[in-house]
Design a protein around this motif. Structure first.
Motif, PDB file in Angstrom:
ATOM      1  N   GLY A   1     -26.032  75.303  25.475  1.00  0.00           N
ATOM      2  CA  GLY A   1     -26.435  74.085  26.174  1.00  0.00           C
ATOM      3  C   GLY A   1     -25.846  74.016  27.571  1.00  0.00           C
ATOM      4  O   GLY A   1     -26.508  73.580  28.521  1.00  0.00           O
ATOM      5  N   LEU A   2     -24.601  74.478  27.720  1.00  0.00           N
ATOM      6  CA  LEU A   2     -23.968  74.519  29.035  1.00  0.00           C
ATOM      7  C   LEU A   2     -24.730  75.443  29.970  1.00  0.00           C
ATOM      8  O   LEU A   2     -24.997  75.099  31.130  1.00  0.00           O
ATOM      9  N   VAL A   3     -25.113  76.605  29.474  1.00  0.00           N
ATOM     10  CA  VAL A   3     -25.877  77.548  30.295  1.00  0.00           C
ATOM     11  C   VAL A   3     -27.235  76.957  30.665  1.00  0.00           C
ATOM     12  O   VAL A   3     -27.642  76.992  31.834  1.00  0.00           O
ATOM     13  N   ALA A   4     -27.928  76.382  29.685  1.00  0.00           N
ATOM     14  CA  ALA A   4     -29.256  75.809  29.960  1.00  0.00           C
ATOM     15  C   ALA A   4     -29.151  74.596  30.894  1.00  0.00           C
ATOM     16  O   ALA A   4     -29.933  74.471  31.846  1.00  0.00           O
ATOM     17  N   GLY A   5     -28.184  73.720  30.649  1.00  0.00           N
ATOM     18  CA  GLY A   5     -28.016  72.550  31.509  1.00  0.00           C
ATOM     19  C   GLY A   5     -27.582  72.927  32.913  1.00  0.00           C
ATOM     20  O   GLY A   5     -28.073  72.362  33.896  1.00  0.00           O
ATOM     21  N   GLY A   6     -26.681  73.890  33.015  1.00  0.00           N
ATOM     22  CA  GLY A   6     -26.263  74.360  34.333  1.00  0.00           C
ATOM     23  C   GLY A   6     -27.402  74.992  35.098  1.00  0.00           C
ATOM     24  O   GLY A   6     -27.565  74.754  36.302  1.00  0.00           O
ATOM     25  N   ALA A   7     -28.214  75.776  34.402  1.00  0.00           N
ATOM     26  CA  ALA A   7     -29.376  76.397  35.055  1.00  0.00           C
ATOM     27  C   ALA A   7     -30.366  75.335  35.521  1.00  0.00           C
ATOM     28  O   ALA A   7     -30.920  75.428  36.620  1.00  0.00           O
ATOM     29  N   ALA A   8     -30.579  74.316  34.707  1.00  0.00           N
ATOM     30  CA  ALA A   8     -31.499  73.246  35.097  1.00  0.00           C
ATOM     31  C   ALA A   8     -30.995  72.502  36.334  1.00  0.00           C
ATOM     32  O   ALA A   8     -31.773  72.179  37.237  1.00  0.00           O
ATOM     33  N   VAL A   9     -29.694  72.254  36.398  1.00  0.00           N
ATOM     34  CA  VAL A   9     -29.122  71.567  37.561  1.00  0.00           C
ATOM     35  C   VAL A   9     -29.264  72.432  38.810  1.00  0.00           C
ATOM     36  O   VAL A   9     -29.640  71.946  39.879  1.00  0.00           O
ATOM     37  N   VAL A  10     -28.978  73.732  38.685  1.00  0.00           N
ATOM     38  CA  VAL A  10     -29.100  74.633  39.841  1.00  0.00           C
ATOM     39  C   VAL A  10     -30.552  74.723  40.303  1.00  0.00           C
ATOM     40  O   VAL A  10     -30.839  74.659  41.502  1.00  0.00           O
ATOM     41  N   ILE A  11     -31.484  74.862  39.378  1.00  0.00           N
ATOM     42  CA  ILE A  11     -32.903  74.940  39.735  1.00  0.00           C
ATOM     43  C   ILE A  11     -33.356  73.645  40.409  1.00  0.00           C
ATOM     44  O   ILE A  11     -34.070  73.673  41.421  1.00  0.00           O
ATOM     45  N   ALA A  12     -32.926  72.500  39.867  1.00  0.00           N
ATOM     46  CA  ALA A  12     -33.301  71.219  40.474  1.00  0.00           C
ATOM     47  C   ALA A  12     -32.716  71.087  41.879  1.00  0.00           C
ATOM     48  O   ALA A  12     -33.367  70.566  42.784  1.00  0.00           O
ATOM     49  N   ALA A  13     -31.502  71.583  42.083  1.00  0.00           N
ATOM     50  CA  ALA A  13     -30.875  71.507  43.406  1.00  0.00           C
ATOM     51  C   ALA A  13     -31.573  72.435  44.396  1.00  0.00           C
ATOM     52  O   ALA A  13     -31.807  72.062  45.553  1.00  0.00           O
ATOM     53  N   LEU A  14     -31.913  73.631  43.940  1.00  0.00           N
ATOM     54  CA  LEU A  14     -32.576  74.591  44.840  1.00  0.00           C
ATOM     55  C   LEU A  14     -34.006  74.173  45.162  1.00  0.00           C
ATOM     56  O   LEU A  14     -34.486  74.422  46.270  1.00  0.00           O
ATOM     57  N   ALA A  15     -34.676  73.540  44.223  1.00  0.00           N
ATOM     58  CA  ALA A  15     -36.053  73.098  44.450  1.00  0.00           C
ATOM     59  C   ALA A  15     -36.096  71.751  45.167  1.00  0.00           C
ATOM     60  O   ALA A  15     -37.176  71.254  45.460  1.00  0.00           O
ATOM     61  N   ASP A  16     -34.929  71.179  45.441  1.00  0.00           N
ATOM     62  CA  ASP A  16     -34.814  69.895  46.127  1.00  0.00           C
ATOM     63  C   ASP A  16     -35.612  68.816  45.404  1.00  0.00           C
ATOM     64  O   ASP A  16     -36.351  68.036  46.016  1.00  0.00           O
ATOM     65  N   VAL A  17     -35.462  68.784  44.073  1.00  0.00           N
ATOM     66  CA  VAL A  17     -36.132  67.787  43.243  1.00  0.00           C
ATOM     67  C   VAL A  17     -35.315  66.500  43.285  1.00  0.00           C
ATOM     68  O   VAL A  17     -34.094  66.531  43.137  1.00  0.00           O
ATOM     69  N   ASN A  18     -35.961  65.376  43.485  1.00  0.00           N
ATOM     70  CA  ASN A  18     -35.285  64.085  43.515  1.00  0.00           C
ATOM     71  C   ASN A  18     -35.271  63.512  42.100  1.00  0.00           C
ATOM     72  O   ASN A  18     -36.271  62.974  41.637  1.00  0.00           O
ATOM     73  N   LEU A  19     -34.134  63.621  41.416  1.00  0.00           N
ATOM     74  CA  LEU A  19     -34.035  63.184  40.035  1.00  0.00           C
ATOM     75  C   LEU A  19     -33.461  61.783  39.884  1.00  0.00           C
ATOM     76  O   LEU A  19     -33.494  61.217  38.802  1.00  0.00           O
ATOM     77  N   LEU A  20     -32.929  61.230  40.962  1.00  0.00           N
ATOM     78  CA  LEU A  20     -32.323  59.911  40.883  1.00  0.00           C
ATOM     79  C   LEU A  20     -33.385  58.824  41.040  1.00  0.00           C
ATOM     80  O   LEU A  20     -34.295  58.953  41.856  1.00  0.00           O
ATOM     81  N   PRO A  21     -33.258  57.746  40.276  1.00  0.00           N
ATOM     82  CA  PRO A  21     -34.180  56.618  40.468  1.00  0.00           C
ATOM     83  C   PRO A  21     -34.002  56.016  41.859  1.00  0.00           C
ATOM     84  O   PRO A  21     -32.946  56.137  42.479  1.00  0.00           O
ATOM     85  N   ALA A  22     -35.023  55.350  42.336  1.00  0.00           N
ATOM     86  CA  ALA A  22     -34.994  54.785  43.683  1.00  0.00           C
ATOM     87  C   ALA A  22     -33.907  53.722  43.828  1.00  0.00           C
ATOM     88  O   ALA A  22     -33.384  53.525  44.924  1.00  0.00           O
ATOM     89  N   ALA A  23     -33.543  53.036  42.750  1.00  0.00           N
ATOM     90  CA  ALA A  23     -32.549  51.969  42.829  1.00  0.00           C
ATOM     91  C   ALA A  23     -31.141  52.497  43.085  1.00  0.00           C
ATOM     92  O   ALA A  23     -30.290  51.773  43.580  1.00  0.00           O
ATOM     93  N   LEU A  24     -30.876  53.744  42.742  1.00  0.00           N
ATOM     94  CA  LEU A  24     -29.542  54.314  42.935  1.00  0.00           C
ATOM     95  C   LEU A  24     -29.410  54.908  44.327  1.00  0.00           C
ATOM     96  O   LEU A  24     -30.363  55.463  44.867  1.00  0.00           O
TER      97      LEU A  24
END
Length: 154
Positions: free
Chosen positions: A96-119
């Motif tokens: 899970g650590l490997v999969a979650g870490g990979a997902a975070v890195v991919i989201a950061a590299l793809a510049d995906v906006n994962l935070l809701p607009a209110a935050l």
């Protein structure tokens, strides 16, 4: 053999009494936490507004309660349940650590906006989201591995 059963029963009764005492203490800390509203002294200004001293006392008491509860819970488990938890945390948590870490890195590299607009979209909020995502992935991996361990041994 009979004394072992009595000893185990007596130990379980002592553990229950200790947990009951801890629960009463946590209830008392809850009352203190709700009623003590003074700001926490020596709070760095860079961290923002200081929480009340009651919240700090309640959080510390809750942390101690959870640690002791976990200790008594672990001691009450049999060997098979302990092995299931250890195996699930090792394999499921690490995968899970490997999969979650990979997902975070991919989201950061793809510049995906994962935070809701209110935050606020700050670095601290993104770091907190990454930590929460990896922890959630570890918990999901642990749960899947724990179920798999028991299914394989039925």
């Amino acid at each position: 053999m009979n004394t072992e059963i009595i000893t185990v029963g007596a130990a379980a009764a002592r553990n229950k009494k200790t947990m009951d005492d801890l629960t009463v203490g946590l209830c008392a800390l809850t009352v203190v936490g709700v009623s003590a509203t003074a700001a926490t002294p020596f709070w760095p200004e860079a961290w923002g507004r200081a929480p009340s001293i009651g919240v700090v006392v309640l959080a510390a008491g809750l942390a101690v309660f959870l640690a002791l509860h976990t200790l008594y819970w672990w001691r009450a488990l049999d060997e098979a349940a302990r092995e299931a938890h250890k195996w699930a945390w090792w394999w499921g948590g690490n995968l899970g650590l490997v999969a979650g870490g990979a997902a975070v890195v991919i989201a950061a590299l793809a510049d995906v906006n994962l935070l809701p607009a209110a935050l606020p979209h700050t670095d601290a909020a993104l770091i907190a989201l990454g930590v929460a995502a990896v922890f959630a992935a570890q918990a999901v991996g642990y749960g899947i591995a724990w179920c798999g361990w028991w299914i394989a041994r039925r």
